[in-house]
Design a protein around this motif. Structure first.
Motif, PDB file in Angstrom:
ATOM      1  N   ALA A 191       0.826  -1.201   0.000  1.00 45.93           N
ATOM      2  CA  ALA A 191       0.000   0.000   0.000  1.00 45.93           C
ATOM      3  C   ALA A 191       0.864   1.256   0.000  1.00 45.93           C
ATOM      4  O   ALA A 191       0.571   2.226  -0.709  1.00 45.93           O
ATOM      5  N   PHE A 192       1.948   1.215   0.763  1.00 46.88           N
ATOM      6  CA  PHE A 192       2.854   2.368   0.777  1.00 46.88           C
ATOM      7  C   PHE A 192       3.450   2.607  -0.599  1.00 46.88           C
ATOM      8  O   PHE A 192       3.575   3.748  -1.055  1.00 46.88           O
ATOM      9  N   LEU A 193       3.808   1.532  -1.249  1.00 45.43           N
ATOM     10  CA  LEU A 193       4.396   1.633  -2.577  1.00 45.43           C
ATOM     11  C   LEU A 193       3.425   2.322  -3.525  1.00 45.43           C
ATOM     12  O   LEU A 193       3.782   3.261  -4.254  1.00 45.43           O
ATOM     13  N   LEU A 194       2.169   1.891  -3.501  1.00 48.54           N
ATOM     14  CA  LEU A 194       1.140   2.498  -4.339  1.00 48.54           C
ATOM     15  C   LEU A 194       0.964   3.967  -3.987  1.00 48.54           C
ATOM     16  O   LEU A 194       0.866   4.822  -4.863  1.00 48.54           O
ATOM     17  N   PHE A 223       1.488   7.212  -6.440  1.00 49.10           N
ATOM     18  CA  PHE A 223       0.479   8.221  -6.761  1.00 49.10           C
ATOM     19  C   PHE A 223       0.933   9.617  -6.357  1.00 49.10           C
ATOM     20  O   PHE A 223       0.662  10.593  -7.029  1.00 49.10           O
ATOM     21  N   LEU A 224       1.637   9.705  -5.244  1.00 56.41           N
ATOM     22  CA  LEU A 224       2.148  11.006  -4.810  1.00 56.41           C
ATOM     23  C   LEU A 224       3.077  11.590  -5.854  1.00 56.41           C
ATOM     24  O   LEU A 224       3.076  12.779  -6.120  1.00 56.41           O
ATOM     25  N   VAL A 225       3.884  10.723  -6.454  1.00 52.94           N
ATOM     26  CA  VAL A 225       4.870  11.209  -7.413  1.00 52.94           C
ATOM     27  C   VAL A 225       4.208  11.571  -8.744  1.00 52.94           C
ATOM     28  O   VAL A 225       4.524  12.588  -9.345  1.00 52.94           O
ATOM     29  N   THR A 226       3.281  10.738  -9.193  1.00 52.65           N
ATOM     30  CA  THR A 226       2.763  10.955 -10.547  1.00 52.65           C
ATOM     31  C   THR A 226       1.590  11.919 -10.616  1.00 52.65           C
ATOM     32  O   THR A 226       1.163  12.258 -11.702  1.00 52.65           O
ATOM     33  N   VAL A 256      -3.050   3.226   5.380  1.00 51.40           N
ATOM     34  CA  VAL A 256      -2.315   3.631   4.184  1.00 51.40           C
ATOM     35  C   VAL A 256      -3.237   3.620   2.964  1.00 51.40           C
ATOM     36  O   VAL A 256      -3.181   4.521   2.116  1.00 51.40           O
ATOM     37  N   PHE A 257      -4.109   2.639   2.888  1.00 52.99           N
ATOM     38  CA  PHE A 257      -5.045   2.600   1.765  1.00 52.99           C
ATOM     39  C   PHE A 257      -5.968   3.804   1.783  1.00 52.99           C
ATOM     40  O   PHE A 257      -6.284   4.376   0.735  1.00 52.99           O
ATOM     41  N   MET A 258      -6.362   4.181   2.994  1.00 44.42           N
ATOM     42  CA  MET A 258      -7.213   5.361   3.114  1.00 44.42           C
ATOM     43  C   MET A 258      -6.499   6.590   2.562  1.00 44.42           C
ATOM     44  O   MET A 258      -7.055   7.346   1.767  1.00 44.42           O
TER      45      MET A 258
END
Lengths: 184, 158
Positions: free
Chosen positions: A23-26, A30-33, B25-27
């Motif tokens: 989840a952190f990776l995702l 998203f934060l970057v893109t 984190v998903f939130m």
């Protein structure tokens, strides 16, 4: 027999320990893109293009509020220099004309705000001036809404909004810019 | 007695329960997915929009086309100079490419909504009005009359 059962039980549980990592990776992806969308601005309606010369406003100069911005980002309002902080209040006075002075507009419907800039004017200044002019109209409409319906303009019903918009129409006309200043 | 104490020591403090960490984190992830939009265009000009108070929100993103005006970023300064330039989509453009750009966008919009198409002008505050005026003329000639000068809300300075 007993051993087998134990083994089966162990494998039936999925290890969710790495879920957080995924989840952190995702999240970081998203934060970057992505970018926080900045999608607000001043809404302006341009006049349609025509080759005919614009009508002459000189005849009814009482109702004309001319704002000139030069290449040094200075303001000339109705022939007199003005500070940008004063512009909004002054415009409001001109449009509403509460004391019915003879040099201000006969009525808000007749008032015409004319804006003219130079090609060397900074966009920042131009937008600030335009913002002040729009703010003057917005405040007048709000005042009228409060007086008539005791509500802020934005909370009125559509028909009431329309009525006020017709009473105080937003007329900002833009003249062809002059070309004295240096473009940078 | 001693036995009891021993066993307590070896167990130590109970581990922090991280079972809800993925949910948190998903939130966060979903929050960011909702409030942001994919960076579809790389900005080749520096655009620092001015501040204004009379802001209107752009409602329907598919009905908006973006025109950027600003000085080329350091990366492109060598090739394109330091004069303000126009960026349409993801590349530098000339004034005469605007009608085609607008027409292409109009084709992607349902016919009944063509009248509501807005051009969002993202213009750097330090650009002079010459190029902006030219663009306004080009937009008027292309009959694109609804425009939105992109601006930031005013930050209170203490």
């Amino acid at each position: 027999m007993l051993k087998k059962k134990k083994k089966h039980r162990m494998s039936s549980e999925i290890n969710a320990g790495s879920m957080a990592d995924i989840a952190f990776l995702l999240l970081i992806f998203f934060l970057v893109t992505t970018q926080i969308s900045e999608d607000k601005g001043l809404l302006v309606k341009l006049p349609p293009w025509s080759t005919e010369p614009p009508p002459d406003f000189k005849a009814n100069s009482r109702n004309l509020y001319s704002v000139l911005v030069n290449a040094q980002n200075q303001l000339l309002v109705r022939g007199k220099p003005m500070d940008i902080e004063m512009l909004k209040e002054n415009t409001k006075l001109f449009i509403s004309n509460p004391r019915q002075e003879s040099d201000k507009s006969t009525s808000p419907q007749d008032a015409i705000v004319s804006l003219k800039n130079d090609r060397g004017t900074k966009y920042k200044t131009y937008l600030r001036v335009y913002n002040e002019l729009q703010a003057a109209y917005a405040e007048l409409r709000n005042e009228m809404a409060l007086k008539k319906y005791a509500k802020e303009f934005e909370f009125l019903a559509d028909s009431q909004k329309k009525e006020i918009r017709e009473a105080i129409p937003l007329i900002i006309s833009e003249a062809e810019p002059t070309a004295f200043g240096e473009e940078k | 007695m001693s036995k009891f104490k021993d066993s307590g020591l070896t167990q130590g403090a109970p581990g922090l329960n991280t079972a809800s960490l993925p949910d948190i984190v998903f939130m966060l992830l979903f929050f960011f997915m909702v409030v942001t939009k994919l960076r579809d265009t790389e900005l080749k000009v520096t655009v620092k929009t001015p501040e204004a108070s009379q802001l209107t929100k752009l409602e329907n993103k598919s009905l908006v086309n973006f025109i950027y005006i600003g000085r080329p970023t350091a990366k492109y300064e060598q090739v394109y100079g330091t004069k303000p330039r126009i960026q349409l989509g993801d590349k530098f453009a000339d004034m005469n490419e605007i009608p085609l750009f607008l027409e292409k966008h109009r084709l992607s919009v349902p016919e009944s909504q063509v009248g509501q198409v807005t051009s969002s002008l993202r213009i750097d505050g330090d650009v002079t009005m010459g190029i902006v005026g030219d663009i306004k003329t080009a937009l008027r000639k292309a009959n694109q009359l609804k425009i939105n000068y992109s601006a930031k809300p005013i930050q209170e300075k203490n």
